[in-house]
Write an enzyme that holds these catalytic residues in place. Structure first.
Site, PDB file in Angstrom:
ATOM      1  CB  ALA A  46      -0.918  -0.007   1.214  1.00  0.00           C
ATOM      2  CD  GLU A 116      -4.697   8.254  -2.031  1.00  0.00           C
ATOM      3  OE1 GLU A 116      -5.573   7.396  -2.068  1.00  0.00           O
ATOM      4  OE2 GLU A 116      -3.580   8.055  -1.534  1.00  0.00           O
ATOM      5  CG  HIS A 239      -4.883   2.011  -8.693  1.00  0.00           C
ATOM      6  ND1 HIS A 239      -4.240   2.956  -9.455  1.00  0.00           N
ATOM      7  CD2 HIS A 239      -4.806   2.465  -7.416  1.00  0.00           C
ATOM      8  CE1 HIS A 239      -3.791   3.927  -8.672  1.00  0.00           C
ATOM      9  NE2 HIS A 239      -4.133   3.658  -7.428  1.00  0.00           N
ATOM     10  NE  ARG A 285      -8.051   4.533  -6.362  1.00  0.00           N
ATOM     11  CZ  ARG A 285      -7.482   3.972  -5.334  1.00  0.00           C
ATOM     12  NH1 ARG A 285      -7.763   2.725  -5.032  1.00  0.00           N
ATOM     13  NH2 ARG A 285      -6.626   4.631  -4.602  1.00  0.00           N
ATOM     14  CG  HIS A 346      -6.003  -1.254  -6.402  1.00  0.00           C
ATOM     15  ND1 HIS A 346      -4.669  -1.441  -6.142  1.00  0.00           N
ATOM     16  CD2 HIS A 346      -6.423  -0.292  -5.520  1.00  0.00           C
ATOM     17  CE1 HIS A 346      -4.284  -0.635  -5.160  1.00  0.00           C
ATOM     18  NE2 HIS A 346      -5.337   0.054  -4.755  1.00  0.00           N
ATOM     19  NE  ARG A 381     -10.300   0.463  -1.838  1.00  0.00           N
ATOM     20  CZ  ARG A 381      -9.079   1.000  -1.841  1.00  0.00           C
ATOM     21  NH1 ARG A 381      -8.617   1.593  -0.760  1.00  0.00           N
ATOM     22  NH2 ARG A 381      -8.334   0.960  -2.903  1.00  0.00           N
TER      23      ARG A 381
END
Ligand code: SIN
Length: 546
Positions: A46, A116, A239, A285, A346, A381
């Site tokens: 990570a 992010e 990802h 994402r 991912h 997520r």
């Protein structure tokens, strides 16, 4: 067959598993079984960090809002409030354990927070760009110092042992698991009062993934085989930026790089993300990964390019030392060169249905971390929420087990029968395992990837089912090896993903279907739950239990 005794059996040595073991080490004899080296886990890789509302201009409400928005209507709101709300306290605890999260230079103790996709502000605590490695090293040292914790590397779980399978009287409960010792080849049982699955994710189900080789969905398959409900498996997060280079296997270019201003360019050198979403490179994402997929497919490009050349080398070396060094080794200087990237599997947002303390439907069995589905992530997520979930749920799980030990004591022991090998012989056809392994992963990548259709899913369902039948035959015929155990789990998880995807007749979050391109307003908040009788639709238990 040797049977090993403990109070609590933890399967997996990532963040969730090690923390659960650490929290219980004062009260219980804990055995942590892990299938490779103890440091090898998804956590170890990570990069981004751990999201928590710790900044003065942040709030739990804002973090909850962003999590719910990313989750596209499928988050379990109470789980979101609970996990996000516990974030700051759990961060302080990690710091007490010795984790040093980065501070802003010249700003005293103020955290240097990363940004992010999907976060409305900077919120990600990090230790350089090797946050996961820092966590694992610190926790392994903490656990090693506790005499009550026994760490067993190279022990690969074969199956859980519920009393129902043994024909023991009383309500069904989990009493441990069978393991293959990968080094000696022996099979042994672990008898435990409580069992905690912390086996991580399933990225290896796909041909291209950011995950390490260990991510074969073992815990999800183990749980499903004992009849646990498995929730929302169609939501696989891709990802957007995995390094595309023949010598780089599964290397992630952290989203935090986009957080520091990197832009995405197509083969013509055009910045395309603003055409897809006003948040451009910092959209959630699913949106970024789909946009990249679309650009690559329509233009016929093998990858897109990430450009952060506007940042000076000094900043990049300081902020992303690991990524910078890795790229440089491959001849790419991030300060001067564009980085070739592709989306890759991912994170698995679904998993074994649990609450925020990891309770499953089977008494005395818990699941924490990526293997579990608490409802925090919903249909997608939010970046860096997974380490947070692991930390909070491990803490809660340990607290609940501790309380059960205190109030009810250890459940009465049940004899676990010897592992029966029947007529199994050593395999002389390992090529079958290798072939099927590749076939599962290619099939999933081609037909159950970022963009799905009914036809592709049907095709995948047929192929995976046939493969599962073949694997089952192989499993019964030959002595177990870790390769065949992983393949068996991988194929089971592939089937769960396909079945869940076929059940969802809409597009939502990470599940996008060309046949149903919109979210169905008639079913907001509807989870996909697969619950099969123990053994699954293709009965693949060892024959002694058949
Ligand atoms: C990343 O660093 O981009 C990964 C963070 C995450 O998956 O939460």
């Amino acid at each position: 067959m040797e049977t090993v005794e403990c109070d609590v059996l933890v399967i997996g040595s990532g963040l969730a598993g090690l923390l659960t073991a650490y929290h219980l080490a004062d009260e219980a004899r804990v055995l942590v079984a892990t299938k490779r080296e103890a440091w090898e886990s998804n956590t170890n890789y990570a990069q981004g960090g751990i999201a928590a509302a710790v900044a003065p201009d942040d709030s739990i409400e804002a973090h909850v809002r962003d999590t719910l928005a990313a989750g596209a209507g499928l988050c379990r709101e109470s789980a979101v409030w609970e996990i996000v709300g516990a974030g700051p306290a759990r961060i302080r605890e990690l710091e007490r354990l010795g984790i040093r999260f980065e501070r802003r230079e010249g700003h005293g103790e103020e955290y240097d927070l990363g940004r992010e996709g999907g976060h409305s502000r900077r919120r990600v605590l990090h230790a350089g760009d090797i946050t996961g490695r820092e966590l694992i090293e610190t926790l392994l040292a903490a656990v090693a110092s506790r005499s009550n914790v026994r760490l067993c590397p190279h022990w690969m779980a074969i199956d859980l042992v519920p009393t129902g399978w043994l024909g023991a009287p009383g309500p069904d409960r989990c009493v441990g698991a069978y393991f293959l010792d990968r080094q000696s080849g022996e099979i042994r049982a672990v008898r435990a009062g409580w069992t905690v699955l912390a086996t991580g994710g399933a990225g290896k189900v796909y041909l291209y993934t950011t995950n390490p080789d260990v991510a074969t969905g073992d815990g999800i398959a183990l749980g499903w085989r004992v009849g646990l409900p498995i929730r929302n498996m169609e939501f696989i997060q891709f990802h957007p930026t995995c390094l595309y280079h023949p010598e780089a296997k599964s290397f992630l270019i952290s989203e935090a790089v986009r957080g520091e201003g990197a832009v995405l360019l197509n083969g013509a050198g055009e910045r395309f993300m603003p055409r897809y979403d006003p948040r451009a490179e910092l959209a959630p994402r699913d949106i970024v990964a789909r946009a990249i997929d679309h650009e690559m497919k329509t233009r016929g490009d093998p990858c897109v390019w990430l450009d952060i050349t506007h940042q000076p080398a000094e900043f990049l070396i300081n902020r992303f030392p690991n990524i910078y060094a890795r790229c440089l080794k491959l001849g790419l200087d991030m300060a001067r060169d564009r980085i070739p990237v592709v989306p890759a599997a991912h994170y698995c947002c679904g998993g074994i249905e649990t609450d925020t303390a990891g309770r499953t439907a089977l008494p005395n069995l818990y699941a924490v971390g990526e293997v579990a589905c608490t409802g925090l992530h919903g249909a997608n997520r939010l970046a860096s929420n997974s380490l947070l979930e692991a930390v909070v749920c491990a803490y809660n799980c340990a607290a609940v087990i501790r309380e059960e030990m205190r109030t009810a004591g250890r459940p009465p022991p049940v004899a676990i029968p010897d592992w029966k090998i029947g007529d199994a012989v050593p395999s002389d056809e390992a090529v079958v395992v290798e072939h099927n392994w590749n076939e599962v992963r290619t099939c999933m990548w081609d037909y159950v990837g970022i963009v799905r259709t009914n036809k592709r899913l049907e095709r995948a369902a047929r192929r995976i089912r046939n493969l599962r039948l073949e694997i089952r035959q192989y499993y019964k015929q030959y002595l177990v090896t870790s390769d065949v155990l992983e393949l068996r789990n991988l194929a089971a998880v592939a089937e769960l993903i396909i079945r869940s995807a076929r059940e969802r007749r809409e597009s939502r979050g990470l599940h996008y279907s060309l046949d149903y391109p919109w979210a169905d307003p008639a079913t907001p908040g509807a989870d996909t739950v697969i619950r099969d009788p123990p053994g699954g639709p293709i009965h693949d238990l060892p024959e002694s239990w058949g």
